[in-house]
Motif scaffolding. Structure first.
Motif, PDB file in Angstrom:
ATOM      1  N   TRP A  97       0.855  -1.183   0.000  1.00  0.00           N
ATOM      2  CA  TRP A  97       0.000   0.000   0.000  1.00  0.00           C
ATOM      3  C   TRP A  97       0.893   1.236   0.000  1.00  0.00           C
ATOM      4  CZ3 TRP A  97      -5.487  -0.049   0.526  1.00  0.00           C
ATOM      5  CH2 TRP A  97      -6.044  -1.315   0.727  1.00  0.00           C
ATOM      6  N   VAL A  98       0.613   2.188  -0.898  1.00  0.00           N
ATOM      7  CA  VAL A  98       1.452   3.370  -1.067  1.00  0.00           C
ATOM      8  C   VAL A  98       0.584   4.625  -0.961  1.00  0.00           C
ATOM      9  CG1 VAL A  98       3.058   4.578  -2.590  1.00  0.00           C
ATOM     10  CG2 VAL A  98       2.995   2.072  -2.583  1.00  0.00           C
ATOM     11  N   ALA A  99       1.006   5.580  -0.115  1.00  0.00           N
ATOM     12  CA  ALA A  99       0.343   6.884  -0.027  1.00  0.00           C
ATOM     13  C   ALA A  99       0.926   7.809  -1.094  1.00  0.00           C
ATOM     14  CB  ALA A  99       0.552   7.486   1.361  1.00  0.00           C
ATOM     15  N   LEU A 100       0.054   8.522  -1.801  1.00  0.00           N
ATOM     16  CA  LEU A 100       0.487   9.384  -2.893  1.00  0.00           C
ATOM     17  C   LEU A 100       0.378  10.851  -2.495  1.00  0.00           C
ATOM     18  CD1 LEU A 100      -1.103   7.563  -5.960  1.00  0.00           C
ATOM     19  CD2 LEU A 100       1.225   7.382  -5.068  1.00  0.00           C
ATOM     20  N   TRP A 101       1.529  11.432  -2.169  1.00  0.00           N
ATOM     21  CA  TRP A 101       1.647  12.862  -1.853  1.00  0.00           C
ATOM     22  C   TRP A 101       1.244  13.677  -3.083  1.00  0.00           C
ATOM     23  CZ3 TRP A 101       3.332  15.878   2.311  1.00  0.00           C
ATOM     24  CH2 TRP A 101       3.773  17.167   2.021  1.00  0.00           C
ATOM     25  N   ASP A 102       0.366  14.643  -2.896  1.00  0.00           N
ATOM     26  CA  ASP A 102      -0.199  15.448  -3.984  1.00  0.00           C
ATOM     27  C   ASP A 102      -1.038  14.613  -4.944  1.00  0.00           C
ATOM     28  OD1 ASP A 102       0.515  18.011  -3.236  1.00  0.00           O
ATOM     29  OD2 ASP A 102       2.403  17.995  -4.344  1.00  0.00           O
ATOM     30  N   GLY A 103      -1.371  13.396  -4.540  1.00  0.00           N
ATOM     31  CA  GLY A 103      -2.204  12.533  -5.374  1.00  0.00           C
ATOM     32  C   GLY A 103      -3.545  12.204  -4.757  1.00  0.00           C
ATOM     33  N   ALA A 104      -3.753  12.588  -3.474  1.00  0.00           N
ATOM     34  CA  ALA A 104      -5.038  12.409  -2.791  1.00  0.00           C
ATOM     35  C   ALA A 104      -5.552  10.972  -2.864  1.00  0.00           C
ATOM     36  CB  ALA A 104      -6.089  13.371  -3.366  1.00  0.00           C
ATOM     37  N   ALA A 105      -4.646  10.011  -2.746  1.00  0.00           N
ATOM     38  CA  ALA A 105      -5.070   8.619  -2.896  1.00  0.00           C
ATOM     39  C   ALA A 105      -4.080   7.666  -2.259  1.00  0.00           C
ATOM     40  CB  ALA A 105      -5.230   8.275  -4.378  1.00  0.00           C
ATOM     41  N   LEU A 106      -4.569   6.449  -2.010  1.00  0.00           N
ATOM     42  CA  LEU A 106      -3.739   5.292  -1.688  1.00  0.00           C
ATOM     43  C   LEU A 106      -3.824   4.317  -2.857  1.00  0.00           C
ATOM     44  CD1 LEU A 106      -4.790   4.296   1.952  1.00  0.00           C
ATOM     45  CD2 LEU A 106      -2.697   5.480   1.285  1.00  0.00           C
ATOM     46  N   ARG A 107      -2.724   3.606  -3.087  1.00  0.00           N
ATOM     47  CA  ARG A 107      -2.733   2.522  -4.058  1.00  0.00           C
ATOM     48  C   ARG A 107      -2.252   1.241  -3.397  1.00  0.00           C
ATOM     49  NH1 ARG A 107      -0.454   4.778  -9.903  1.00  0.00           N
ATOM     50  NH2 ARG A 107      -2.158   6.273 -10.269  1.00  0.00           N
ATOM     51  N   ARG A 108      -2.870   0.134  -3.807  1.00  0.00           N
ATOM     52  CA  ARG A 108      -2.450  -1.191  -3.350  1.00  0.00           C
ATOM     53  C   ARG A 108      -1.931  -1.954  -4.559  1.00  0.00           C
ATOM     54  NH1 ARG A 108      -5.329  -6.599  -2.354  1.00  0.00           N
ATOM     55  NH2 ARG A 108      -4.469  -7.420  -0.400  1.00  0.00           N
ATOM     56  N   TYR A 109      -0.674  -2.399  -4.458  1.00  0.00           N
ATOM     57  CA  TYR A 109      -0.045  -3.155  -5.536  1.00  0.00           C
ATOM     58  C   TYR A 109       0.134  -4.603  -5.105  1.00  0.00           C
ATOM     59  CZ  TYR A 109       1.152   1.362  -7.643  1.00  0.00           C
ATOM     60  OH  TYR A 109       1.101   2.625  -8.206  1.00  0.00           O
ATOM     61  N   ALA A 110      -0.221  -5.525  -5.994  1.00  0.00           N
ATOM     62  CA  ALA A 110      -0.024  -6.949  -5.743  1.00  0.00           C
ATOM     63  C   ALA A 110       1.467  -7.264  -5.725  1.00  0.00           C
ATOM     64  CB  ALA A 110      -0.734  -7.766  -6.826  1.00  0.00           C
ATOM     65  N   PRO A 111       1.870  -8.419  -5.179  1.00  0.00           N
ATOM     66  CA  PRO A 111       3.298  -8.756  -5.113  1.00  0.00           C
ATOM     67  C   PRO A 111       3.997  -8.783  -6.459  1.00  0.00           C
ATOM     68  CG  PRO A 111       2.046 -10.182  -3.646  1.00  0.00           C
ATOM     69  CD  PRO A 111       1.040  -9.406  -4.439  1.00  0.00           C
ATOM     70  N   ASP A 112       3.245  -8.940  -7.553  1.00  0.00           N
ATOM     71  CA  ASP A 112       3.870  -8.920  -8.884  1.00  0.00           C
ATOM     72  C   ASP A 112       3.902  -7.513  -9.490  1.00  0.00           C
ATOM     73  OD1 ASP A 112       1.209  -8.484  -9.496  1.00  0.00           O
ATOM     74  OD2 ASP A 112       0.978 -10.264 -10.777  1.00  0.00           O
ATOM     75  N   GLY A 113       3.507  -6.495  -8.712  1.00  0.00           N
ATOM     76  CA  GLY A 113       3.534  -5.119  -9.187  1.00  0.00           C
ATOM     77  C   GLY A 113       2.260  -4.653  -9.859  1.00  0.00           C
ATOM     78  N   ARG A 114       1.293  -5.521  -9.986  1.00  0.00           N
ATOM     79  CA  ARG A 114       0.028  -5.139 -10.620  1.00  0.00           C
ATOM     80  C   ARG A 114      -0.770  -4.221  -9.697  1.00  0.00           C
ATOM     81  NH1 ARG A 114      -4.548  -7.667  -9.525  1.00  0.00           N
ATOM     82  NH2 ARG A 114      -3.334  -9.412  -8.650  1.00  0.00           N
ATOM     83  N   LEU A 115      -1.331  -3.131 -10.276  1.00  0.00           N
ATOM     84  CA  LEU A 115      -2.170  -2.226  -9.493  1.00  0.00           C
ATOM     85  C   LEU A 115      -3.483  -2.934  -9.166  1.00  0.00           C
ATOM     86  CD1 LEU A 115      -2.707   0.542  -8.245  1.00  0.00           C
ATOM     87  CD2 LEU A 115      -3.556   1.300 -10.482  1.00  0.00           C
ATOM     88  N   ASP A 116      -3.740  -3.101  -7.877  1.00  0.00           N
ATOM     89  CA  ASP A 116      -4.877  -3.903  -7.423  1.00  0.00           C
ATOM     90  C   ASP A 116      -6.054  -3.047  -6.965  1.00  0.00           C
ATOM     91  OD1 ASP A 116      -5.993  -6.549  -6.314  1.00  0.00           O
ATOM     92  OD2 ASP A 116      -5.907  -5.309  -4.510  1.00  0.00           O
ATOM     93  N   ARG A 117      -5.744  -1.877  -6.384  1.00  0.00           N
ATOM     94  CA  ARG A 117      -6.821  -1.064  -5.811  1.00  0.00           C
ATOM     95  C   ARG A 117      -6.357   0.381  -5.684  1.00  0.00           C
ATOM     96  NH1 ARG A 117      -9.489  -1.873   0.272  1.00  0.00           N
ATOM     97  NH2 ARG A 117     -11.086  -0.262   0.083  1.00  0.00           N
ATOM     98  N   VAL A 118      -7.280   1.318  -5.895  1.00  0.00           N
ATOM     99  CA  VAL A 118      -7.040   2.739  -5.668  1.00  0.00           C
ATOM    100  C   VAL A 118      -8.126   3.252  -4.734  1.00  0.00           C
ATOM    101  CG1 VAL A 118      -6.852   5.032  -6.694  1.00  0.00           C
ATOM    102  CG2 VAL A 118      -5.995   3.037  -7.955  1.00  0.00           C
ATOM    103  N   VAL A 119      -7.730   3.949  -3.681  1.00  0.00           N
ATOM    104  CA  VAL A 119      -8.672   4.540  -2.733  1.00  0.00           C
ATOM    105  C   VAL A 119      -8.479   6.056  -2.759  1.00  0.00           C
ATOM    106  CG1 VAL A 119      -9.464   4.655  -0.347  1.00  0.00           C
ATOM    107  CG2 VAL A 119      -8.558   2.499  -1.252  1.00  0.00           C
ATOM    108  N   ASP A 120      -9.493   6.772  -3.214  1.00  0.00           N
ATOM    109  CA  ASP A 120      -9.436   8.230  -3.195  1.00  0.00           C
ATOM    110  C   ASP A 120      -9.659   8.727  -1.776  1.00  0.00           C
ATOM    111  OD1 ASP A 120      -9.053   8.461  -5.981  1.00  0.00           O
ATOM    112  OD2 ASP A 120     -11.201   8.256  -6.333  1.00  0.00           O
TER     113      ASP A 120
END
Length: 281
Positions: A204-227
């Protein structure tokens, strides 16, 4: 229905580094520019605030009680009674401590950055429980999120201006090698800041100036975005009963007044986190 709630309308200037302290059943987080370490017990609502003598980039629980803190001039420990002692002091004018993480072996990995964010002005060091510090990376700019996979075989790391989350292989001695990109955040989506790894090995990565969190699967695939309702989320960590609630710190610095900027947010039942080790020193 929105996935987030405001846990605390804290108004932090630069909220950072949430960490669940399992022994005390509380969340620890910092307001870097206010030189404050905060704790919050979500079950009772109890809060504490510790004023530090310098800007504090991160605070983590110690196995024997108290805190280890990444300050402007190095890494220090607070005992349970509040007494401060330095583990590793390295005064560099114009530089301060930033995010940090505790490895599975109980060592602290502490990053630095220059206040002016000059390229290459930051570092990443590994501080052993006895205070012995060894450089791991030099020439970084804004040393930020750091975390380990569930089996301890991978370490994830962010130098924010690169827009990448990098991954390392972790050897039996805890040393890292084989740095390579894990994911790259595209232009316009914000900058990767803090991260946490969940029990499924997702990042899970917090995006500064992006107003969102992203969850990446272990293979690097974008799995989820939370605004999120904050422009500058900074970091995230699982906590609460069963480690299922995801807490998110944020910043009000550089953001127009009003709204939830600087709040501590929570995403109830967002997933399942990993128990975080305490610093063994």
């Amino acid at each position: 229905m929105r996935p987030w709630e405001v846990a605390l309308a804290a108004g932090a200037r630069l909220g950072e580094g949430p960490t669940w302290d399992a022994s005390a059943r509380r969340l620890i987080w910092v307001d870097i520019l206010a030189s404050r370490v905060h704790t919050f017990d979500p079950a009772t609502g109890r809060r504490t605030v510790l004023a530090t003598e310098q800007h504090v980039g991160a605070a983590k629980p110690r196995a024997g009680g108290g805190l280890v803190v990444n300050l402007r001039d190095g890494v220090a420990c607070y005992d349970a009674d509040g007494a401060l002692s330095w583990l590793h002091r390295e005064v560099v004018p114009g530089r301060r401590g930033n995010d940090a993480g505790v490895a599975p072996d109980g060592s602290l990995w502490a990053g630095t950055m220059r206040y002016d964010e000059a390229p290459g002005g930051g570092t990443l060091i590994r501080v052993a429980p006895d205070g012995r510090a060894t450089p791991q990376l030099t020439g970084v700019t804004v040393s930020n999120g750091i975390g380990w996979s569930p089996d301890g075989g991978r370490m994830y790391y962010i130098d924010s201006p690169t827009r990448r989350v990098d991954v390392f292989d972790v050897g039996p001695d805890g040393e890292v090698a084989g740095r390579r990109p894990f994911v790259t955040v595209e232009e316009g989506a914000g900058f990767p800041d803090g991260l946490t790894v969940d029990a499924a090995g997702c990042v899970w990565v917090a995006l500064w100036d992006g107003a969102a969190l992203r969850r990446y699967a272990p293979d690097g695939r974008l799995d989820r975005v939370v605004d999120l309702p904050v422009r500058r989320p900074t970091a995230c960590a699982f906590g609460g009963r069963g480690l299922t609630d995801l807490y998110v710190t944020s910043a009000s610095e550089g953001v127009a007044p009003g709204g939830a900027a600087g709040a501590l947010l929570v995403l109830p039942a967002a997933g399942e986190g990993l128990p975080q080790p305490a610093f063994a020193g």
